[in-house]
Design a protein around this motif. Structure first.
Motif, mmCIF file in Angstrom:
data_model
loop_
_atom_site.group_PDB
_atom_site.id
_atom_site.type_symbol
_atom_site.label_atom_id
_atom_site.label_comp_id
_atom_site.label_asym_id
_atom_site.label_seq_id
_atom_site.Cartn_x
_atom_site.Cartn_y
_atom_site.Cartn_z
ATOM 1 N N UNK A 190 2.022 -0.924 5.168
ATOM 2 C CA UNK A 190 0.803 -0.176 5.469
ATOM 3 C C UNK A 190 0.222 0.463 4.212
ATOM 4 N N UNK A 191 -1.021 0.918 4.335
ATOM 5 C CA UNK A 191 -1.682 1.632 3.260
ATOM 6 C C UNK A 191 -3.160 1.333 3.248
ATOM 7 N N UNK A 220 -2.615 0.661 9.269
ATOM 8 C CA UNK A 220 -1.902 1.704 10.030
ATOM 9 C C UNK A 220 -2.150 3.098 9.461
ATOM 10 N N UNK A 221 -3.404 3.404 9.181
ATOM 11 C CA UNK A 221 -3.749 4.626 8.463
ATOM 12 C C UNK A 221 -3.520 5.902 9.265
ATOM 13 N N UNK A 222 -3.725 5.855 10.562
ATOM 14 C CA UNK A 222 -3.572 7.056 11.389
ATOM 15 C C UNK A 222 -2.252 7.034 12.151
ATOM 16 N N UNK A 223 -1.755 8.215 12.407
ATOM 17 C CA UNK A 223 -0.549 8.343 13.225
ATOM 18 C C UNK A 223 -0.764 7.684 14.588
ATOM 19 N N UNK A 264 -3.439 9.184 7.238
ATOM 20 C CA UNK A 264 -2.497 10.232 7.619
ATOM 21 C C UNK A 264 -1.116 9.733 7.192
ATOM 22 N N UNK A 265 -0.520 10.357 6.163
ATOM 23 C CA UNK A 265 0.768 9.868 5.661
ATOM 24 C C UNK A 265 1.849 9.869 6.746
ATOM 25 N N UNK A 266 2.873 9.055 6.512
ATOM 26 C CA UNK A 266 4.018 9.028 7.422
ATOM 27 C C UNK A 266 4.567 10.432 7.606
#
Length: 172
Positions: A10-11, A83-86, A136-138
């Protein structure tokens, strides 16, 4: 990682998901799926026109990736997906609960430079700001690792394998 997990690379755009994903899959001995291939044509047209996708655009795309990941449960695999958002990662985990994320992260200037040199990709550099704004970071409760994208693709893939290997095995 002693059991075959499905790994989501992701990223934001330009971090190298499409380059690192296949290298990581080869190192792990599992198949790779290109997340962009799961986008419906309308999404690609929107992004090609410089229009960011909204959540309603992303749900069918995430569901398709989730279906692929679910089918690889216990077998392993690597798939690229921003997969940027939680909420996007939660949706993927609903389909495939044992997903592990590799968040490719790096300096915005480096990522923009890489994006400006790539050929034939539908994502323009103009959308990079919206990608960073959405990211939104992991979180601590999400299985995954953050891997720096500086260096060669081989170095990045090696760092990803090392980081994944260091993850604790999930408890049943």
């Amino acid at each position: 990682m002693s059991t075959p997990h499905v790994v989501v690379v992701m990223g934001v755009a330009g971090t190298g998901k499409t380059t690192i994903g296949p290298l990581l899959a080869a190192r792990l001995g599992v198949p790779y799926a290109e997340g962009d291939d799961f986008h419906p044509p309308a999404n690609i047209a929107k992004m090609s026109a410089g229009t960011p996708l909204g959540d309603d655009d992303r749900w069918p795309w995430l569901d398709a990736i989730g279906t692929w990941a679910h089918g690889r449960a216990g077998l392993g695999g690597v798939v690229s997906c921003s997969a940027l958002k939680r909420s996007y990662r939660d949706r993927l985990r609903t389909a495939a609960p044992d997903l592990v994320f590799v968040h490719l992260a790096g300096d915005r200037a480096l990522i923009e430079d890489r994006m400006s040199h790539r050929q034939g990709h539908f994502m323009p550099t103009a959308l990079l700001d919206s990608q960073f704004a959405t990211l939104q970071p992991l979180q601590a409760d999400e299985a995954g690792v953050v891997v720096d994208v500086s260096g060669s693709p081989e170095e990045i893939a090696d760092r990803a394998v090392s980081a994944l290997t260091a993850l604790p095995e999930p408890t049943p």
